[in-house]
Design a protein around this motif. Structure first.
Motif, PDB file in Angstrom:
ATOM      1  N   GLN A 207      16.533  -7.338   1.645  1.00  0.00           N
ATOM      2  CA  GLN A 207      17.615  -7.901   2.448  1.00  0.00           C
ATOM      3  C   GLN A 207      18.245  -9.043   1.650  1.00  0.00           C
ATOM      4  O   GLN A 207      17.544  -9.950   1.192  1.00  0.00           O
ATOM      5  N   ASP A 208      19.545  -8.976   1.491  1.00  0.00           N
ATOM      6  CA  ASP A 208      20.281 -10.003   0.743  1.00  0.00           C
ATOM      7  C   ASP A 208      19.706 -10.210  -0.655  1.00  0.00           C
ATOM      8  O   ASP A 208      19.617 -11.335  -1.162  1.00  0.00           O
ATOM      9  N   GLY A 209      19.288  -9.113  -1.277  1.00  0.00           N
ATOM     10  CA  GLY A 209      18.836  -9.164  -2.659  1.00  0.00           C
ATOM     11  C   GLY A 209      17.400  -9.590  -2.860  1.00  0.00           C
ATOM     12  O   GLY A 209      16.923  -9.641  -4.003  1.00  0.00           O
ATOM     13  N   LYS A 210      16.676  -9.918  -1.781  1.00  0.00           N
ATOM     14  CA  LYS A 210      15.289 -10.328  -1.900  1.00  0.00           C
ATOM     15  C   LYS A 210      14.375  -9.386  -1.115  1.00  0.00           C
ATOM     16  O   LYS A 210      14.821  -8.689  -0.197  1.00  0.00           O
ATOM     17  N   ILE A 211      13.094  -9.391  -1.475  1.00  0.00           N
ATOM     18  CA  ILE A 211      12.125  -8.540  -0.797  1.00  0.00           C
ATOM     19  C   ILE A 211      11.782  -9.182   0.549  1.00  0.00           C
ATOM     20  O   ILE A 211      11.247 -10.287   0.605  1.00  0.00           O
ATOM     21  N   GLN A 212      12.125  -8.482   1.633  1.00  0.00           N
ATOM     22  CA  GLN A 212      11.950  -9.012   2.980  1.00  0.00           C
ATOM     23  C   GLN A 212      10.653  -8.547   3.632  1.00  0.00           C
ATOM     24  O   GLN A 212      10.066  -9.251   4.459  1.00  0.00           O
ATOM     25  N   GLU A 213      10.199  -7.352   3.238  1.00  0.00           N
ATOM     26  CA  GLU A 213       9.004  -6.796   3.868  1.00  0.00           C
ATOM     27  C   GLU A 213       8.331  -5.836   2.898  1.00  0.00           C
ATOM     28  O   GLU A 213       9.007  -5.176   2.093  1.00  0.00           O
ATOM     29  N   GLY A 214       6.995  -5.784   2.956  1.00  0.00           N
ATOM     30  CA  GLY A 214       6.265  -4.907   2.053  1.00  0.00           C
ATOM     31  C   GLY A 214       5.123  -4.188   2.745  1.00  0.00           C
ATOM     32  O   GLY A 214       4.460  -4.760   3.617  1.00  0.00           O
ATOM     33  N   TRP A 215       4.929  -2.947   2.366  1.00  0.00           N
ATOM     34  CA  TRP A 215       3.819  -2.135   2.874  1.00  0.00           C
ATOM     35  C   TRP A 215       2.992  -1.661   1.683  1.00  0.00           C
ATOM     36  O   TRP A 215       3.525  -1.072   0.736  1.00  0.00           O
ATOM     37  N   TRP A 216       1.682  -1.901   1.726  1.00  0.00           N
ATOM     38  CA  TRP A 216       0.778  -1.550   0.637  1.00  0.00           C
ATOM     39  C   TRP A 216      -0.227  -0.500   1.122  1.00  0.00           C
ATOM     40  O   TRP A 216      -0.922  -0.713   2.113  1.00  0.00           O
ATOM     41  N   HIS A 217      -0.279   0.616   0.422  1.00  0.00           N
ATOM     42  CA  HIS A 217      -1.238   1.676   0.732  1.00  0.00           C
ATOM     43  C   HIS A 217      -1.984   1.995  -0.564  1.00  0.00           C
ATOM     44  O   HIS A 217      -1.357   2.331  -1.575  1.00  0.00           O
ATOM     45  N   MET A 218      -3.314   1.877  -0.536  1.00  0.00           N
ATOM     46  CA  MET A 218      -4.082   2.070  -1.764  1.00  0.00           C
ATOM     47  C   MET A 218      -5.445   2.672  -1.464  1.00  0.00           C
ATOM     48  O   MET A 218      -5.912   2.668  -0.322  1.00  0.00           O
ATOM     49  N   ASP A 219      -6.073   3.175  -2.518  1.00  0.00           N
ATOM     50  CA  ASP A 219      -7.386   3.808  -2.383  1.00  0.00           C
ATOM     51  C   ASP A 219      -8.467   2.729  -2.410  1.00  0.00           C
ATOM     52  O   ASP A 219      -9.228   2.592  -3.375  1.00  0.00           O
ATOM     53  N   ALA A 220      -8.545   1.949  -1.324  1.00  0.00           N
ATOM     54  CA  ALA A 220      -9.516   0.852  -1.246  1.00  0.00           C
ATOM     55  C   ALA A 220     -10.952   1.365  -1.298  1.00  0.00           C
ATOM     56  O   ALA A 220     -11.816   0.772  -1.962  1.00  0.00           O
ATOM     57  N   MET A 221     -11.212   2.476  -0.613  1.00  0.00           N
ATOM     58  CA  MET A 221     -12.568   3.031  -0.604  1.00  0.00           C
ATOM     59  C   MET A 221     -12.993   3.440  -2.004  1.00  0.00           C
ATOM     60  O   MET A 221     -14.139   3.224  -2.404  1.00  0.00           O
ATOM     61  N   GLY A 222     -12.068   4.021  -2.755  1.00  0.00           N
ATOM     62  CA  GLY A 222     -12.384   4.428  -4.111  1.00  0.00           C
ATOM     63  C   GLY A 222     -12.729   3.229  -4.988  1.00  0.00           C
ATOM     64  O   GLY A 222     -13.657   3.302  -5.812  1.00  0.00           O
ATOM     65  N   LEU A 223     -11.984   2.138  -4.816  1.00  0.00           N
ATOM     66  CA  LEU A 223     -12.273   0.930  -5.592  1.00  0.00           C
ATOM     67  C   LEU A 223     -13.646   0.373  -5.240  1.00  0.00           C
ATOM     68  O   LEU A 223     -14.454   0.034  -6.133  1.00  0.00           O
ATOM     69  N   MET A 224     -13.947   0.264  -3.960  1.00  0.00           N
ATOM     70  CA  MET A 224     -15.241  -0.283  -3.539  1.00  0.00           C
ATOM     71  C   MET A 224     -16.390   0.605  -4.020  1.00  0.00           C
ATOM     72  O   MET A 224     -17.466   0.122  -4.369  1.00  0.00           O
ATOM     73  N   ARG A 225     -16.159   1.896  -4.074  1.00  0.00           N
ATOM     74  CA  ARG A 225     -17.190   2.816  -4.564  1.00  0.00           C
ATOM     75  C   ARG A 225     -17.454   2.573  -6.055  1.00  0.00           C
ATOM     76  O   ARG A 225     -18.601   2.581  -6.507  1.00  0.00           O
ATOM     77  N   GLN A 226     -16.381   2.332  -6.816  1.00  0.00           N
ATOM     78  CA  GLN A 226     -16.541   2.084  -8.245  1.00  0.00           C
ATOM     79  C   GLN A 226     -17.260   0.753  -8.499  1.00  0.00           C
ATOM     80  O   GLN A 226     -17.947   0.596  -9.521  1.00  0.00           O
ATOM     81  N   LEU A 227     -17.109  -0.190  -7.562  1.00  0.00           N
ATOM     82  CA  LEU A 227     -17.775  -1.487  -7.698  1.00  0.00           C
ATOM     83  C   LEU A 227     -19.214  -1.461  -7.183  1.00  0.00           C
ATOM     84  O   LEU A 227     -19.921  -2.458  -7.245  1.00  0.00           O
ATOM     85  N   GLY A 228     -19.616  -0.306  -6.646  1.00  0.00           N
ATOM     86  CA  GLY A 228     -20.984  -0.166  -6.166  1.00  0.00           C
ATOM     87  C   GLY A 228     -21.213  -0.749  -4.788  1.00  0.00           C
ATOM     88  O   GLY A 228     -22.366  -0.874  -4.348  1.00  0.00           O
ATOM     89  N   ALA A 229     -20.131  -1.080  -4.072  1.00  0.00           N
ATOM     90  CA  ALA A 229     -20.271  -1.685  -2.746  1.00  0.00           C
ATOM     91  C   ALA A 229     -20.607  -0.649  -1.691  1.00  0.00           C
ATOM     92  O   ALA A 229     -21.205  -0.959  -0.670  1.00  0.00           O
ATOM     93  N   ILE A 230     -20.220   0.602  -1.929  1.00  0.00           N
ATOM     94  CA  ILE A 230     -20.542   1.683  -0.997  1.00  0.00           C
ATOM     95  C   ILE A 230     -20.991   2.888  -1.823  1.00  0.00           C
ATOM     96  O   ILE A 230     -20.675   3.010  -3.007  1.00  0.00           O
TER      97      ILE A 230
END
Length: 231
Positions: A207-230
């Motif tokens: 909006q008006d040349g700036k970022i007004q809103e953001g939506w983030w979708h990512m493979d959080a489970m995959g990251l936690m699995r690689q870190l050994g958390a699950i």
């Protein structure tokens, strides 16, 4: 090289012209080579219109013009116009999606580069953030970006590969691949030295040349699995 055709015409029968364009879209389904169509109305001259049609190349435009449906629709179009339309053929020598460039600046300059001073230049002060990695449904304020970037940079040495971007209206969608080495505490997990990868998608609304809103979708489970958390 992309090719653009500009059609300049005058008509008092705009509704009939719209119906004609709908007819052409329907009749050329699966055959037309045009990829983008915009029609603009002159604010100072009510019967003056400009149509911009985009093609992948001049050769593809010629295929489109040789369709029998295109020829028939053109004849009907001329009958609706006040005089003969004019045509301008253009090879596209430069194309810049400004909002997409701003989105790329976030990933390259802020997230990877760590230039937090750029946040106020790119984001609205009342920016609203939606992140599937967080418990909160949304958070407000440009400071959330500073905080998030700082947290991720403290926990990982990382880079973003921007695999694809799509811009439409005020929205820019970026498909990315994140690669990072776990060097600091992250969500209670002690540093592992593990190199991780994660894919995700970010949608920024401008909006008006700036970022007004953001939506983030990512493979959080995959990251936690690689870190050994699950498991």
């Amino acid at each position: 090289m992309k090719f653009v055709q500009i059609i300049d015409y005058k008509t008092e029968r705009s509704d009939d012209m719209n119906q004609l364009m709908d007819k052409w879209v329907e009749q050329t389904k699966g055959k037309r080579t045009a990829t983008h169509n915009i029609i603009g109305k002159d604010r100072s001259q009510a019967n003056h219109y400009v149509e911009i049609v985009e093609f992948p190349s001049h050769e593809e435009a010629m295929k489109n013009s040789h369709l029998p449906e295109t020829d028939r629709i053109f004849q009907e179009m001329v009958a609706l116009c006040d005089g003969m339309p004019s045509f301008t053929d253009l090879d596209v020598v430069r194309e810049e999606q400004l909002n997409a460039a701003t989105a790329r600046r976030f990933f390259h300059e802020v997230a990877v580069g760590g230039n937090l001073d750029t946040v106020d230049e790119l984001f609205a002060s009342d920016y609203r953030d939606h992140d599937t990695f967080k418990e909160e449904e949304s958070t407000v304020g440009a400071d959330v970006i500073r905080s998030d970037v700082t947290s991720w940079r403290d926990a990982f040495d990382f880079r973003f590969d921007l695999d694809r971007q799509v811009s439409e209206g005020d929205d820019v969608v970026t498909l990315w691949t994140w690669t990072g080495t776990h060097k600091g505490e992250f969500m209670g997990i002690a540093p592992t030295g593990q190199q991780c990868t994660m894919t995700g998608t970010t949608i920024f609304r401008f909006q008006d040349g700036k970022i007004q809103e953001g939506w983030w979708h990512m493979d959080a489970m995959g990251l936690m699995r690689q870190l050994g958390a699950i498991g």
